[in-house]
Every structure is written in structure tokens, then in C-alpha cells.
Design a protein around this motif. Structure first.
Motif, PDB file in Angstrom:
ATOM      1  N   ILE A 114       8.451  10.779   4.401  1.00  0.00           N
ATOM      2  CA  ILE A 114       8.882  10.411   5.748  1.00  0.00           C
ATOM      3  C   ILE A 114       9.126   8.892   5.848  1.00  0.00           C
ATOM      4  O   ILE A 114       8.271   8.174   5.201  1.00  0.00           O
ATOM      5  CB  ILE A 114       8.181  10.698   6.829  1.00  0.00           C
ATOM      6  N   LEU A 115      10.366   8.402   5.971  1.00  0.00           N
ATOM      7  CA  LEU A 115      10.620   7.037   6.335  1.00  0.00           C
ATOM      8  C   LEU A 115      10.636   6.633   7.839  1.00  0.00           C
ATOM      9  O   LEU A 115      11.223   7.402   8.547  1.00  0.00           O
ATOM     10  CB  LEU A 115      11.620   6.505   5.603  1.00  0.00           C
ATOM     11  N   ALA A 116       9.881   5.827   8.295  1.00  0.00           N
ATOM     12  CA  ALA A 116      10.094   5.404   9.729  1.00  0.00           C
ATOM     13  C   ALA A 116      10.635   3.877   9.519  1.00  0.00           C
ATOM     14  O   ALA A 116      10.153   2.884   9.449  1.00  0.00           O
ATOM     15  CB  ALA A 116       8.751   5.351  10.651  1.00  0.00           C
ATOM     16  N   VAL A 117      11.899   3.940   9.883  1.00  0.00           N
ATOM     17  CA  VAL A 117      12.777   2.372   9.816  1.00  0.00           C
ATOM     18  C   VAL A 117      12.816   1.858  11.265  1.00  0.00           C
ATOM     19  O   VAL A 117      13.113   2.446  12.226  1.00  0.00           O
ATOM     20  CB  VAL A 117      14.230   3.117   9.062  1.00  0.00           C
ATOM     21  N   VAL A 118      12.210   0.677  11.182  1.00  0.00           N
ATOM     22  CA  VAL A 118      12.455  -0.098  12.159  1.00  0.00           C
ATOM     23  C   VAL A 118      13.730  -0.983  12.428  1.00  0.00           C
ATOM     24  O   VAL A 118      13.897  -1.709  11.497  1.00  0.00           O
ATOM     25  CB  VAL A 118      11.188  -0.969  12.427  1.00  0.00           C
ATOM     26  N   ASP A 119      14.586  -0.998  13.394  1.00  0.00           N
ATOM     27  CA  ASP A 119      15.625  -1.819  13.600  1.00  0.00           C
ATOM     28  C   ASP A 119      15.252  -2.769  14.730  1.00  0.00           C
ATOM     29  O   ASP A 119      14.840  -2.242  15.727  1.00  0.00           O
ATOM     30  CB  ASP A 119      16.740  -0.902  13.902  1.00  0.00           C
ATOM     31  N   VAL A 155       4.703   5.893  13.619  1.00  0.00           N
ATOM     32  CA  VAL A 155       4.052   6.628  12.463  1.00  0.00           C
ATOM     33  C   VAL A 155       3.734   7.869  13.206  1.00  0.00           C
ATOM     34  O   VAL A 155       4.279   8.961  12.419  1.00  0.00           O
ATOM     35  CB  VAL A 155       2.908   6.117  11.880  1.00  0.00           C
ATOM     36  N   ASP A 156       2.984   8.148  14.118  1.00  0.00           N
ATOM     37  CA  ASP A 156       2.842   9.269  15.000  1.00  0.00           C
ATOM     38  C   ASP A 156       4.147  10.218  15.269  1.00  0.00           C
ATOM     39  O   ASP A 156       4.275  11.376  14.946  1.00  0.00           O
ATOM     40  CB  ASP A 156       2.148   9.318  15.936  1.00  0.00           C
ATOM     41  N   LYS A 157       5.145   9.651  15.743  1.00  0.00           N
ATOM     42  CA  LYS A 157       6.374  10.171  16.215  1.00  0.00           C
ATOM     43  C   LYS A 157       7.107  10.778  14.891  1.00  0.00           C
ATOM     44  O   LYS A 157       7.410  11.641  15.010  1.00  0.00           O
ATOM     45  CB  LYS A 157       7.095   9.252  17.244  1.00  0.00           C
ATOM     46  N   ALA A 158       7.213   9.711  14.077  1.00  0.00           N
ATOM     47  CA  ALA A 158       7.850  10.226  12.804  1.00  0.00           C
ATOM     48  C   ALA A 158       7.351  11.707  12.093  1.00  0.00           C
ATOM     49  O   ALA A 158       7.934  12.400  11.730  1.00  0.00           O
ATOM     50  CB  ALA A 158       8.033   8.876  11.759  1.00  0.00           C
ATOM     51  N   ARG A 159       5.838  11.367  12.189  1.00  0.00           N
ATOM     52  CA  ARG A 159       5.287  12.712  11.519  1.00  0.00           C
ATOM     53  C   ARG A 159       5.654  13.994  12.490  1.00  0.00           C
ATOM     54  O   ARG A 159       5.820  15.057  11.927  1.00  0.00           O
ATOM     55  CB  ARG A 159       3.720  12.477  11.406  1.00  0.00           C
ATOM     56  N   ALA A 160       5.497  13.756  13.595  1.00  0.00           N
ATOM     57  CA  ALA A 160       6.044  14.900  14.971  1.00  0.00           C
ATOM     58  C   ALA A 160       7.399  15.401  14.452  1.00  0.00           C
ATOM     59  O   ALA A 160       7.802  16.569  14.370  1.00  0.00           O
ATOM     60  CB  ALA A 160       5.666  14.502  16.190  1.00  0.00           C
ATOM     61  N   LYS A 186      -2.060   8.317   4.832  1.00  0.00           N
ATOM     62  CA  LYS A 186      -1.532   7.937   3.762  1.00  0.00           C
ATOM     63  C   LYS A 186      -0.328   7.146   4.122  1.00  0.00           C
ATOM     64  O   LYS A 186       0.908   7.803   4.054  1.00  0.00           O
ATOM     65  CB  LYS A 186      -1.331   8.881   2.686  1.00  0.00           C
ATOM     66  N   VAL A 187      -0.312   5.797   4.699  1.00  0.00           N
ATOM     67  CA  VAL A 187       0.721   5.365   5.276  1.00  0.00           C
ATOM     68  C   VAL A 187       0.899   4.021   4.268  1.00  0.00           C
ATOM     69  O   VAL A 187      -0.124   3.332   3.866  1.00  0.00           O
ATOM     70  CB  VAL A 187       0.611   4.840   6.552  1.00  0.00           C
ATOM     71  N   GLY A 188       2.237   3.567   4.391  1.00  0.00           N
ATOM     72  CA  GLY A 188       2.504   2.307   3.441  1.00  0.00           C
ATOM     73  C   GLY A 188       3.465   1.622   4.290  1.00  0.00           C
ATOM     74  O   GLY A 188       4.137   2.035   5.473  1.00  0.00           O
ATOM     75  N   LEU A 189       3.864   0.521   3.469  1.00  0.00           N
ATOM     76  CA  LEU A 189       5.144  -0.425   4.060  1.00  0.00           C
ATOM     77  C   LEU A 189       6.044  -0.779   2.864  1.00  0.00           C
ATOM     78  O   LEU A 189       5.643  -1.223   2.135  1.00  0.00           O
ATOM     79  CB  LEU A 189       4.539  -1.659   4.800  1.00  0.00           C
ATOM     80  N   VAL A 190       7.249  -0.613   3.293  1.00  0.00           N
ATOM     81  CA  VAL A 190       8.427  -1.108   2.518  1.00  0.00           C
ATOM     82  C   VAL A 190       9.262  -2.449   3.302  1.00  0.00           C
ATOM     83  O   VAL A 190       9.661  -2.056   4.450  1.00  0.00           O
ATOM     84  CB  VAL A 190       9.291  -0.204   1.909  1.00  0.00           C
ATOM     85  N   ARG A 191       9.207  -3.525   2.916  1.00  0.00           N
ATOM     86  CA  ARG A 191       9.885  -4.592   3.551  1.00  0.00           C
ATOM     87  C   ARG A 191      11.142  -4.855   2.806  1.00  0.00           C
ATOM     88  O   ARG A 191      11.144  -5.150   1.601  1.00  0.00           O
ATOM     89  CB  ARG A 191       9.132  -5.797   3.487  1.00  0.00           C
ATOM     90  N   ARG A 195       0.863  -1.279  -0.138  1.00  0.00           N
ATOM     91  CA  ARG A 195       0.095  -0.185   0.008  1.00  0.00           C
ATOM     92  C   ARG A 195       0.849   1.104   0.051  1.00  0.00           C
ATOM     93  O   ARG A 195       0.552   2.097   0.592  1.00  0.00           O
ATOM     94  CB  ARG A 195      -0.921  -0.022   1.520  1.00  0.00           C
ATOM     95  N   THR A 196       1.785   1.396  -0.923  1.00  0.00           N
ATOM     96  CA  THR A 196       2.877   2.513  -0.942  1.00  0.00           C
ATOM     97  C   THR A 196       2.207   3.616  -1.802  1.00  0.00           C
ATOM     98  O   THR A 196       2.724   4.768  -1.668  1.00  0.00           O
ATOM     99  CB  THR A 196       4.242   1.984  -1.330  1.00  0.00           C
ATOM    100  N   GLU A 197       1.244   3.125  -2.680  1.00  0.00           N
ATOM    101  CA  GLU A 197       0.844   4.131  -3.851  1.00  0.00           C
ATOM    102  C   GLU A 197       0.165   5.385  -2.951  1.00  0.00           C
ATOM    103  O   GLU A 197      -0.337   5.295  -2.072  1.00  0.00           O
ATOM    104  CB  GLU A 197      -0.241   3.381  -4.575  1.00  0.00           C
ATOM    105  N   ASP A 198       0.774   6.458  -3.459  1.00  0.00           N
ATOM    106  CA  ASP A 198       0.321   7.819  -2.731  1.00  0.00           C
ATOM    107  C   ASP A 198       0.778   7.830  -1.327  1.00  0.00           C
ATOM    108  O   ASP A 198       0.264   9.033  -0.722  1.00  0.00           O
ATOM    109  CB  ASP A 198      -1.113   8.244  -3.128  1.00  0.00           C
ATOM    110  N   ALA A 199       1.367   7.038  -0.667  1.00  0.00           N
ATOM    111  CA  ALA A 199       1.709   7.092   0.762  1.00  0.00           C
ATOM    112  C   ALA A 199       2.492   8.474   0.960  1.00  0.00           C
ATOM    113  O   ALA A 199       3.667   8.531  -0.045  1.00  0.00           O
ATOM    114  CB  ALA A 199       2.288   5.932   1.248  1.00  0.00           C
ATOM    115  N   ASP A 200       2.487   9.248   2.010  1.00  0.00           N
ATOM    116  CA  ASP A 200       3.550  10.148   2.315  1.00  0.00           C
ATOM    117  C   ASP A 200       4.431   9.648   3.578  1.00  0.00           C
ATOM    118  O   ASP A 200       5.549  10.168   3.528  1.00  0.00           O
ATOM    119  CB  ASP A 200       2.750  11.460   2.638  1.00  0.00           C
ATOM    120  N   LEU A 201       4.265   8.709   3.942  1.00  0.00           N
ATOM    121  CA  LEU A 201       4.751   8.065   5.235  1.00  0.00           C
ATOM    122  C   LEU A 201       5.094   6.578   4.905  1.00  0.00           C
ATOM    123  O   LEU A 201       3.820   5.948   4.746  1.00  0.00           O
ATOM    124  CB  LEU A 201       4.256   8.308   6.558  1.00  0.00           C
ATOM    125  N   LEU A 202       6.210   6.099   4.928  1.00  0.00           N
ATOM    126  CA  LEU A 202       6.490   4.446   4.877  1.00  0.00           C
ATOM    127  C   LEU A 202       7.089   3.817   5.983  1.00  0.00           C
ATOM    128  O   LEU A 202       8.113   4.595   6.487  1.00  0.00           O
ATOM    129  CB  LEU A 202       7.214   4.395   3.659  1.00  0.00           C
TER     130      LEU A 202
END
Ligand code: SF4
Ligand code: SF4
Lengths: 97, 392
Positions: free
Chosen positions: B314-319, B369-374, B288-293, B257-264
Motif C-alpha cells: 500500500i502507498l499513501a501518497v501525500v500531495d 496510514v490508518d485510512k490507507a489500510r482501511a 510495518k510502515v516506512g517512508l519514501v521521499r 525504514r522501508t525494509e519489510d514495510a507493507d505500507l509506505l
């Protein structure tokens, strides 16, 4: 100890760095960091070949008269031959220079 | 037709190694990898697989034995986890630069201290630079498929590198999932007999693993780096072949669901399934959130990654790994340096989550996602944040 024969490019390096030609270490002068060299006293030598058997570098070769002569291109100066010689015919002396 | 059966993922991975007709399996048991090697030792003892199972005295010996067997031209499989993988460390760098193909299932688990048998990615991140091809599975079926793919890729003539298939400890390894094990006939088609480019053979003597003097060492390492970079084409090719035979498609990077997403969100491994649920929930609310794996971690598929993130801001990268004192987690750092100064690159925020078996829930993804936006509005002091820490 730079040896021009050993300089290869990324492209000419063998796959996985394997040595594809058996025994090719003979092509490289590997004895030039020796600090001691073996000197043989032919008067004492009985041509038993213990030095030839024990040398880990296979640096000894037998000449026509039957003496075992060290090839200093390969000798590392470890002193094993001197230690093993039953006649104390081999002395280790420091390399000069 | 193959049918899907409920099966523990560890058993399924062992069955995949059997279907691949692994010939030498040196292994030492460690939680949570144990069921894989236990099952393999059983099926070898029962005569179901014609292979040599070597019950070694440690993981250091296991990997050493793998190197010897691969050098002799055998198809090699092993598996490890956590402290065991760390004990292999000294040897892990050797088969890769020596271009010896083998496959290892890494059942990801935290590292001590404190002692933890539970899942995160610290064990493999410590081994990030071993020069192996590294993939991450999201579910049981993928763990099986990536294992078969690993054998195919490892043994391709232009690749000839070891491959580590990562699957999350317990969360994947000990869970019973519906799994479709392929037919032997199809696997045989996919995996022809291993014909090594070189092997140790007294009839045609060669030496492997000589000293690399300063005049050669750099070139040897560059040759390895080029080999693994070039392997990406073949990794993709092997996935294409896989799809043709088995019908399941895989890519270095997956998008959801990355189409038109502003945050991934950017994830690796099994938490991606929860992340998809979180994306669905947020999409339902109009975000408008999506996921890249990331499926392929080494070689890092930069081009595919860039394509996958599209125009996201915006990218929220999870380690799943916290390197103490570092600027951020390894996945975050990789993506930051890859996108640095690329025009229009998104803002990147790094989160560390799911250490030592801590659950990463849908709510946690929403929090990230909320924190990345902030943070996109007001830059935080640190480049990363550990999610779900109890301060009081
Ligand atoms: S000193 Fe050592 S290397 Fe040299 S000839 Fe004697 S045994 Fe061989
Ligand atoms: S070991 Fe001593 S005596 Fe025997 S061949 Fe060598 S130098 Fe001569």
C-alpha cells in the motif's frame, strides 16, 4: 507554406533551436503568403532609394541602371515602400490566384 | 574544516548563491522568498559578491532578464514564490526549451484565492510542466546543498537546462537551523567557470528563440523532453561529485525504514521530517510502515522510485496541492500512472494535506496510514481524500 528546406529531424535540429548561421533566413522563400505586390513605375522613379531604406524585409536591390528592384521571394506586401515613395512611383496590386 | 552555525535558511540559500559566484541576479521580492533576494542585494551592494543585481519591476521582467543574461553566457540566479512564480509563467517555458542554464530557488507558498502567504506546493505544481529540473529540499542544509548542486547540473554540457530548487515557505525559509556552509575553495572546485555551449556574442553572431513552424515545433519539444530525461544520469553524477567533495550524499529518492514495510508514506519537502517521526512512532507499535521521499520531481526518477517501494502493498501518497476537479493530486496521479498495470504494484491512495500553511502533524500521518489500510480493504469512492477538513 511548407518549405522542404525547413524540415529537420530531432537529431539534426540545432541545440536549443538556435540559428547558428547569421542571416540564413535568406535561404528560405518567405514571401509566398503575400496578398499584395508592389509595382514600380520606372518613368516616375527618381532612384532616391527610399523604398530600399524603408522596406522592413530588405527586399529591394539596386540594379546596374540604379533602379531599385523588389525581390518577390522575400516581399511580404506590407505596402510601406509605396507609402514612403516621394514620387508615388509604387502601386500595390492584389496578387492573383 | 567548515563548522555548523545557526542561520536562517533564506540567508543560507543566498550565501549558497554567493558561494556559487552567481553573476546576474534579477529578482523581485515576494513573501516568503524576500530574505533570499534581500540578502543577495545587500552582499552585492557591500561588494562581497561581484554580480549584477537587477531590481526589476515584476517577476515577469525578472525571468525575462534571467533569460537574456543566461543567453549572454552569465551564471544566473533568481528566486520567487506563489503569485510571483505565476507571473513568471509565460517566460518559464522559454529558457528550458532554449537550453539556457539558470538556478531558481522556489520558496513554496499557496496560491490565491483566498490570499495566503503560507506554505504548500500549489505554486510549483502549476508550473510542473515548464521543463525545468525540479528538486525538493527537506531541511535547511539540503536547501543549501541542492542550490549548489543545481548550478553544477544546470551547466553540465549535456544538460544545459534551468533548475528549480524547492524549499517550503516559512517552515524552511524562515527557520534558523544549524547549517554548514562549505568553503569557497571547495565550491570553486565543484563549480568550475560556466562555459556555455552557445552565447550571444557580436563577434560570433547567432540567433536564439526563433519561430518554430509546424515542421519543427514537435522535434524541438521532443529534443527538450529527451534532454531532461537524459539529465537524470548527470543529476546523479553531480550528487556523487558533491558527496566526494562535501561528504553529504543525496539520491533522487530517499527511503526511511522501508525494509519489510507493507505500507509506505510518499512525501516531498519538509513534511518528510514529521513523517519520519510518525514512522518511528508506528514502528514502535509494531506497524510495518516506512517512508519514501521524492527529492527529484523532474525528471521523475521512475526506476529509483520503483526500487524504493520494494514489495510494499500500500502507498499513501501525500500531495500538498489540490487541483479542483482532477482525479487526484499531481504526485498521486504521477505515481498512479507510473505503476499502472505493473505486476505486483501496490494499491495507491492519495491524500491532500497541509494546504495554505495547515500543519501536517504526526497524528495526521497516522490517520493517513490508518485510512490507507482501511481503503485497501474497501475501495473508497474518490481517488483522494483531503485530510483534516472540518465539515461542521
Ligand atoms: S511591400 Fe513591404 S515588403 Fe514588399 S517591398 Fe514594399 S516594403 Fe518591402
Ligand atoms: S522610393 Fe520611389 S522614387 Fe525612390 S527609388 Fe523607390 S520607387 Fe524610386
Amino acid at each position: 507554406m511548407a518549405n522542404s528546406d525547413a524540415i529537420v529531424s530531432v537529431k539534426s535540429l540545432t541545440f536549443g533551436c538556435h540559428i547558428l548561421e547569421p542571416g540564413n533566413a535568406a535561404n528560405f522563400r518567405t514571401g509566398d503568403w503575400r496578398s499584395m505586390r508592389p509595382i514600380m513605375d520606372m518613368e516616375k522613379c527618381i532612384k532616391c532609394g527610399m523604398c530600399w531604406i524603408y522596406c522592413p524585409e530588405m527586399a529591394y536591390n539596386q540594379n546596374e541602371e540604379g533602379f531599385f528592384i523588389v525581390d518577390l521571394e522575400y516581399c511580404k506586401g506590407c505596402g510601406i515602400c509605396a507609402h514612403e515613395c516621394p514620387k508615388d512611383a509604387i502601386t500595390m496590386v492584389p496578387e492573383e490566384g | 574544516m567548515t563548522k555548523r552555525v545557526g542561520m536562517e535558511v533564506s540567508i543560507a540559500v543566498a550565501e549558497a548563491a554567493k558561494l556559487a559566484r552567481a553573476e546576474v541576479i534579477p529578482a523581485y521580492p515576494i513573501t516568503p522568498q524576500t530574505h533570499i533576494v534581500e540578502h543577495l542585494s545587500e552582499i552585492i551592494a557591500d561588494g562581497e559578491l561581484d554580480a549584477e543585481f537587477v531590481p526589476v519591476e515584476s517577476e515577469h521582467a525578472a525571468m525575462s532578464c534571467c533569460v537574456g543574461a543566461a543567453a549572454a553566457g552569465a551564471r544566473v540566479f533568481t528566486s520567487s514564490s506563489s503569485q510571483g512564480l505565476s507571473l513568471m509563467s509565460e517566460i518559464l517555458y522559454i529558457p528550458s526549451t532554449m537550453r539556457l542554464p539558470m538556478v531558481m530557488a522556489v520558496v513554496n507558498r499557496a496560491l490565491s484565492a483566498p490570499i495566503s502567504i503560507w506554505n504548500d506546493h500549489q505554486d510549483i505544481m502549476v508550473q510542473r510542466d515548464i521543463g525545468w529540473i525540479q528538486t525538493f529540499a527537506e531541511n535547511g542544509q539540503e536547501a543549501v546543498d541542492l542550490t549548489l548542486h543545481a548550478f553544477r547540473v544546470a551547466e553540465m554540457k549535456s544538460v544545459h537546462l534551468p533548475v528549480a530548487v524547492n524549499l517550503d515557505g516559512f517552515i524552511l525559509s524562515h527557520v534558523i537551523e544549524p547549517i554548514e556552509l562549505p568553503d569557497q575553495e571547495d565550491v570553486d572546485k565543484y563549480l568550475p567557470r560556466f562555459k556555455p555551449r552557445y552565447k550571444l556574442d557580436p563577434r560570433k553572431p547567432i540567433s536564439m528563440g526563433p519561430v518554430g513552424i509546424p515542421e519543427i515545433y514537435t522535434e524541438a519539444k521532443v529534443a527538450h523532453d529527451r534532454a531532461i530525461k537524459n539529465s537524470k544520469k548527470m543529476i546523479v553524477k553531480a550528487w556523487k561529485e558533491f558527496a566526494e567533495i562535501f561528504g553529504r550524499e543525496y539520491h533522487p529518492i530517499e527511503s526511511y525504514r522501508t525494509e519489510d514495510a507493507d505500507l509506505l508514506l510518499v512525501t516531498m519537502g519538509s513534511i518528510s521530517e514529521t513523517a519520519m517521526t510518525a514512522v518511528d512512532a508506528m514502528r514502535d507499535r509494531g506497524e510495518k510502515v516506512g517512508l519514501v521521499r521524492i527529492r527529484l520531481w523532474r525528471p521523475f526518477p521512475g526506476l529509483e522510485f520503483r526500487k524504493a517501494i520494494g514489495k510494499a502493498k500500500i502507498l499513501a501518497v501525500v500531495d500538498r496541492c489540490l487541483p479542483p476537479g482532477a482525479v487526484c493530486g499531481p504526485v498521486g496521479a504521477e505515481i498512479r500512472s507510473f505503476l499502472y498495470k505493473i505486476p505486483g504494484a501496490p494499491k495507491i491512495f492519495s491524500f491532500v494535506a497541509g494546504l495554505g500553511g495547515r500543519d501536517v502533524t504526526v497524528e495526521r500521518f497516522e490517520e493517513m496510514v490508518d485510512k490507507a489500510r482501511a481503503y485497501a480493504k474497501k475501495r473508497p469512492r474518490e481517488l483522494y481524500e483531503v485530510i483534516g477538513v472540518r465539515e461542521q
